[in-house]
Every structure is written in structure tokens, then in C-alpha cells.
Design an enzyme around this catalytic site. Sequence first.
Site: not given
Ligand code: BES
Ligand code: ZN
Ligand code: MN
Length: 490
Positions: A254, A259, A266, A277, A336, A338, A340
Amino acid sequence: MTAVSTVHCLPVELDQVSEIKGRISVLTDKEGRLDLGARRVNKLSKGAITRVIESDQFAKAKLGDVISLAFPFGMAAEAVDIVICDRKGGADQMRKAGVALAKARGKSAITILGMSQKGMADFVQGLLLRSYAFDERRTAPIEAFGDVTVMHSQSDSLAAQIDVVSAISDGVFFTRDLTNEPANILTTTEFANRLSALTDLGLEVQVIDEAELEKLGMRTLLAVGQGSDSPSKVVIMHWNGGTPGEAPLALVGKGVVFDTGGISIKPSAGMEDMTMDMGGAAVVAGTMMTLAKRKAKANVVGVVGLVENMPSGNAMRPGDVITTMKGDTVEIISTDAEGRMVLCDAMWFTQERYKPAAMIDLATLTGAVIIALGHENAGVYSNDDRLCNGLLASAQKENEGMWRMPLGQSYDNLLKSRVADMKNLGGRTAGSVTAAQFLKRFVKDETPWAHIDIAGVAQTTSETEHAPSGSTGWGVMTLNTLVQDMFEAK
Ligand code: BES
Ligand code: ZN
Ligand code: MN
């Protein structure tokens, strides 16, 4: 970055030991064993090393402690650092001793005089890994490292081992540099350029641009990047060191260079961490560098999806339904979620084009995995016990935390959508598991697959054993060992 990048390995010339400038590092164990060069230091200093070894201070010292003698008598050196190592503790204990020396000596020139050959390369690896600092973006003048030299009675075979550990630390440093870079500098285009430069090492690199991604049907990956002015790209890196024609191991990463969350934006606190990310893509790139530098006898293909997740008038929205390269449709619940969406197309493409013997994807995929496992362990999900156990064993050897997490039909059910084949979000519970479950829908039955969620381990706010705060480079060492133990012709 600054780091020790080259280590010279020379035979011991006894009459030159008295002329060594800078710091001399004498490695010994609790039994006080010394190699040829170290015994010469002892003689020149009229038994100073023996006196240390027989002292109370030495008896009370812990493994990894450094005892320093300043301006030693009878030599040109400015100091002799005696490092107490534990050869019986295996590679990791020797690396720890190397880390201790890296911390104690700073950036001065250093000549290492060893014990027996066993563990010497691991010691050097610890020293190299801990010497890294990301200071590219500071204007203050940076002091470079002095030369690091190992003098050893078996210098030829040791030099070959040190070449391998340098290949590994170079790969780790490449991963750390990419991951530490801010998003205004490491754009998708700059990322692709840095990967293209790997052709110098004998890797074959291909960059797929948006028009071609469109033709390939990678709509889901493109949807993530469509709100950004930076063009989405997929970069493919090939290392063909194995039997020609043999199915490769595929590593998929990825690479979200930033992000924001997109329209599902966010909160602003801590958003700056989302420069990292693209950590999964960086681990894939660093591993490919290591494999090329040590000329691994394996076929490995690295595929990374490089996109930026931004809100804009052209961005994807919650509620949009997108058709994946596989043909399944996805309803976007959160823009968010994204990662996957990048991986599902990249993984499908990888299987269609390369029919890999196994596929491992790496991603900073979910905050939920950090809630589950903290910063100690990455979460691994797999449809294949042999591959997964191989990964767990490699991670243990390299002392990189990894913990297997569950998959199952009842988790998959959480992805049911009202309007499409699936939604991109499972709900509040088991967030890391439902993300893995989403990916699993894009894995063919015949592909042994593992997904590693590295959101917790890719970066830290406090220093780790081997790295300063920031990017750790977690995973390069584990994947390199996995290739060596499971995929390389012996
Ligand atoms: N890049 C983030 C995950 C992440 C969070 C990486 C903190 C490193 C530190 C991912 O794209 C994301 O935003 N995940 C969300 C998923 C949710 C929307 C289902 C999350 O973890 O809040
Ligand atoms: Zn992400
Ligand atoms: Mn995200």
C-alpha cells in the site's frame, strides 16, 4: 539520511595496530576471549585489556556494556572501547552489542577488533542499523560518520558476511527514508522515480500510468487517487535471481503517499502521521533492494500502488459504487478505508499477470490493529499455514514482532452491502479483521497469501532498539529471511 554505509574489512596486520587512529573497539565475551588484533592491543598496552577483564567492573558488567579506556598507553588511538558480547545468545544478542557501541561512540572513526568469527557480522549489523538518522530535511550542517573498519584474522569470509548485512541495512535505510519523507516531497511521481532508479542494481522496473491503469480496469485504485493532483501509479519491480520461468514470490504494498481520509476527512490532530501511509510500499521497495544487493537466488516481484487520498471536487464520495479489476462492485461507506481499495486491484493484477507461488501484502491498513496489538506486533492474516508459519518464524529470528490474527465467514458477513457486492467498511468492531476479510475476496483459491497490517510497527514516536523515532523499516529483515529460508535455491 546519515548512516554508516560502508564497512571495510581487512586482515590483521599486527605491526599496524599501534598506528590505528580514532577509536578501537575490542569485542570480547564474558570469558574474555580475544582475536589476534585484540591480543595485540593488550600487548601494546602492557596488559590493559587483561586487567579490565580481571577487574570487578568487568565481573559486574552486563552483556552489551561498553568499558572505555581513554588515550591508551602505547598506541595512536584516542580510546579503546571494550564491548562485552554474548555469542551464545544468538544473532539478536550480538546485534544488541553492536547497537550499544553505535550509541556509545557517536560518529568517530572506529576500528573493530573481534573475537572469533561467529557473531561478528551480526554485531556489525546492529552497529549499522542504529547509526541511521533522517536529517535530509534539516539545514544545519551534518557531521558525517568516520570510517568503520573491521580487522579480523578471517577477513575474507567475514567480508562476504558483512556484504550481506550491508545489503540488508541498505534496504532497511531505503524503507526508512521513503517512509520518513514528507508528502510534498515524496509525491507519487517522486516515489516512482526513486523506484525506477533501482534499475542500477539489476532490478527490472516498470511504471504503469493512469491511462494504462484505466485500460487494465483498476478503477478502485484509481478512485482513491482521483481527488489528488498527483497521478496514481503502479510500480512493478522484478528480481529474477532464481530458476528462469519459476513462479515468483509476490510482494504487494500500500503506497498512499498521504491519507487525509478524503471526503470522510480525518480529524486534524495527528494527521501529519499520514505521510507514512505508504509504509507498506516502502517495505516492498526496501526488500527488493536488499534482494538485488545480495543477489538472492529467487524470483521475486514487488508491486506497489501509489496514490494520494485527497478531498476535492473530483474526489470519490461515500455512497459511490465502483467496479474493481476483478469485476466485483464495492460500495464506498468511508473514503478513509482507502488502503483496501488500492490493494484489491493491485493484488488482483499481480495474480492475473504473474501467477505467483505465494503473495504477501503489506499495508498501514487500520488504526484497529494498533488498538489490538499496539506497536509491539504487526497483525498477520493468512489462508495458508505453511506460508504464515514461515513468516512467523522469520519474524522471530529477526526479532520483529508479528502475531497471527483470525479470518472467518462471520467476519466476512459484515461486508454485505445494500446496493453492491460488498461495502468497503465492516463496522466498528474487529476493524483490522474485516479489512483483511475484504482483501481475502481478491485472493484466488490457489494463491497462498498473507496480509500483514503494519500500521502499528511501521513508525514509532519513541526510539526502538534498532531505529530512532519515526520510521522503523520493520519487515525488510523478516521478508529477506523468509526469501532465504523458503524461496531460495540452496
Ligand atoms: N491509513 C489508515 C490507517 C492507519 C491509522 C495507519 C493510524 C497508521 C496509523 C487507514 O487508511 C485508515 O484510515 N483506516 C481507518 C479505517 C476506518 C475508516 C474503517 C481507521 O483505522 O480509522
Ligand atoms: Zn490509509
Ligand atoms: Mn484512510
